[in-house]
Every structure is written in C-alpha cells, then in structure tokens.
Write a protein that holds these residues in place. Structure first.
Motif, mmCIF file in Angstrom:
data_model
loop_
_atom_site.group_PDB
_atom_site.id
_atom_site.type_symbol
_atom_site.label_atom_id
_atom_site.label_comp_id
_atom_site.label_asym_id
_atom_site.label_seq_id
_atom_site.Cartn_x
_atom_site.Cartn_y
_atom_site.Cartn_z
ATOM 1 N N ARG A 94 1.995 -2.553 6.202
ATOM 2 C CA ARG A 94 1.763 -3.479 5.102
ATOM 3 C C ARG A 94 1.198 -2.731 3.904
ATOM 4 O O ARG A 94 0.314 -1.894 4.046
ATOM 5 N N VAL A 95 1.738 -3.059 2.751
ATOM 6 C CA VAL A 95 1.258 -2.510 1.488
ATOM 7 C C VAL A 95 0.780 -3.675 0.646
ATOM 8 O O VAL A 95 1.486 -4.674 0.483
ATOM 9 N N LEU A 101 4.279 -4.912 -16.380
ATOM 10 C CA LEU A 101 5.712 -5.107 -16.617
ATOM 11 C C LEU A 101 6.549 -4.475 -15.502
ATOM 12 O O LEU A 101 7.647 -4.939 -15.203
ATOM 13 N N LYS A 102 6.035 -3.419 -14.899
ATOM 14 C CA LYS A 102 6.776 -2.681 -13.873
ATOM 15 C C LYS A 102 6.678 -3.316 -12.494
ATOM 16 O O LYS A 102 7.312 -2.851 -11.549
ATOM 17 N N LEU A 103 5.884 -4.371 -12.341
ATOM 18 C CA LEU A 103 5.652 -4.955 -11.017
ATOM 19 C C LEU A 103 6.936 -5.380 -10.309
ATOM 20 O O LEU A 103 7.139 -5.012 -9.144
ATOM 21 N N PRO A 104 7.822 -6.154 -10.938
ATOM 22 C CA PRO A 104 9.030 -6.571 -10.201
ATOM 23 C C PRO A 104 9.847 -5.390 -9.677
ATOM 24 O O PRO A 104 10.288 -5.403 -8.517
ATOM 25 N N LEU A 105 10.011 -4.351 -10.488
ATOM 26 C CA LEU A 105 10.770 -3.183 -10.043
ATOM 27 C C LEU A 105 10.032 -2.447 -8.933
ATOM 28 O O LEU A 105 10.641 -2.048 -7.931
ATOM 29 N N LEU A 146 9.707 -0.864 -3.264
ATOM 30 C CA LEU A 146 8.916 -0.750 -2.031
ATOM 31 C C LEU A 146 9.587 -1.492 -0.886
ATOM 32 O O LEU A 146 9.575 -1.030 0.258
ATOM 33 N N LEU A 147 10.190 -2.633 -1.184
ATOM 34 C CA LEU A 147 10.875 -3.411 -0.146
ATOM 35 C C LEU A 147 12.106 -2.694 0.402
ATOM 36 O O LEU A 147 12.591 -3.029 1.485
ATOM 37 N N ASP A 148 12.605 -1.684 -0.320
ATOM 38 C CA ASP A 148 13.727 -0.880 0.157
ATOM 39 C C ASP A 148 13.303 0.092 1.257
ATOM 40 O O ASP A 148 14.154 0.677 1.922
ATOM 41 N N ILE A 149 11.998 0.292 1.439
ATOM 42 C CA ILE A 149 11.505 1.211 2.472
ATOM 43 C C ILE A 149 11.541 0.479 3.813
ATOM 44 O O ILE A 149 10.908 -0.565 3.964
ATOM 45 N N GLY A 171 10.795 -1.051 7.307
ATOM 46 C CA GLY A 171 9.584 -1.340 8.048
ATOM 47 C C GLY A 171 8.364 -1.625 7.190
ATOM 48 O O GLY A 171 7.261 -1.686 7.705
ATOM 49 N N LEU A 172 8.558 -1.806 5.888
ATOM 50 C CA LEU A 172 7.424 -2.032 4.996
ATOM 51 C C LEU A 172 7.355 -3.494 4.593
ATOM 52 O O LEU A 172 8.351 -4.092 4.198
ATOM 53 N N GLU A 173 6.178 -4.069 4.725
ATOM 54 C CA GLU A 173 5.910 -5.434 4.298
ATOM 55 C C GLU A 173 5.030 -5.325 3.046
ATOM 56 O O GLU A 173 4.075 -4.552 3.030
ATOM 57 N N VAL A 174 5.354 -6.079 2.002
ATOM 58 C CA VAL A 174 4.636 -5.972 0.729
ATOM 59 C C VAL A 174 4.018 -7.319 0.377
ATOM 60 O O VAL A 174 4.659 -8.360 0.490
ATOM 61 N N ALA A 175 2.768 -7.276 -0.052
ATOM 62 C CA ALA A 175 2.089 -8.440 -0.605
ATOM 63 C C ALA A 175 1.514 -8.030 -1.954
ATOM 64 O O ALA A 175 1.225 -6.854 -2.181
#
Length: 161
Positions: free
Chosen positions: A19-20, A31-35, A40-43, A45-49
């Motif tokens: 989890r990240v 401004l860069k948050l969506p990208l 990160l979601l392309d990695i 096994g990674l869960e993002v919050a």
C-alpha cells in the motif's frame, strides 16, 4: 508502504499487496496528482490511497483521480507522519517557490525528515508557475514512480523488468 499477505508467506511477489499513501497539499504541484496516481497503479501489486487537503483540490479535479480521496483538515499531514510506523519507508517530494525553498527553515525541516530516515525525492529547478526561476518544482512523476519502484525492490516486493 505496508505488505498485505494475500495467501501464505511463500506467495509469488506479484500477488503480494503493498500500500502506498499519497499525501497532497495546496501546492501547484498537486496538478500532477492524477498522473502520479495512474502511474503508481500501473505497478503490479500496488494499492494506492490519497489523503488530500481541501486546498489541494483547487489544482486538480477529484474525478480525474482513479482512487478514493480521503480528506481532512490541513493538520492531517502532521498527524499521519507522527503516527507513521518508522520501520516502513516514507518518501517525500518537496514543492514550493524558490524563495520558500531557499529559506533556512526549509533546510532545517528537510534535514529533520531525513534524520528520521525518510527519503527525499529532491525538487528540481525550472521556471515555476509563480514566475521564479530556480529550485522548488516537485520532481517529475517518472522520477517519483521510479523511486517508489526502487524502494519496493529494496523491500523484496517488486521485480523491475
């Protein structure tokens, strides 16, 4: 980043969940948050919050962030960091105008975070939105994602291709 066991300890690395938590404040770098979240979601096994301040939402559209956003009053950042399990990696990406970056307090604060063992992804020099030319811009998304992959690799969670 915290491992989450999905089966046994011998499960293949790609099945392990890490989890990240991305924290975003009221800087134009938001401004860069969506990208960043999308990359990160392309990695595997990674869960993002994402935890965001209300002021940060002025710089991006919450509909463009492909994960749930958690919001709180501006003090969330200090609370999360103070409650952080220091055995887990914490990466930080400073972003501010050049005058703020060059202020001695900033050097002290960055130094304190590093003294705790947290990893700085340094800001970069460029022409900033405020018109300043110099250090203060948040690192590029690719640099941040590469550093996350490096940290995951160091923790045996990610095999780079």
């Amino acid at each position: 980043m915290e491992p989450r066991a999905t089966c046994s300890a011998a499960a293949p690395l790609v099945e392990r969940q890490f989890r990240v938590l991305v924290g975003v404040t009221g800087s134009v770098a938001a401004l860069k948050l969506p990208l960043l979240v999308s990359r990160l979601l392309d990695i595997p096994g990674l869960e993002v919050a994402v935890v965001t301040t209300e002021r940060a939402k002025h710089f991006y559209s919450p509909q463009d962030v492909p994960v749930t956003l958690y919001s709180d009053a501006d003090e969330w950042e200090t609370c999360v960091i103070r409650a952080w399990d220091r055995s887990k990696p914490l990466l930080f990406c400073p972003a501010m105008n050049t005058a703020m970056w060059e202020h001695p307090i900033t050097e002290q604060q960055v130094g304190q975070l590093k003294a705790f063992g947290y990893v700085e992804i340094p800001c970069v020099a460029k022409k900033l939105v405020c018109g300043d030319q110099g250090l203060g811009a948040m690192a590029e998304v690719g640099t941040i994602v590469d550093k996350v992959k490096e940290v995951l690799s160091q923790h045996g969670a990610f095999q780079q291709n």
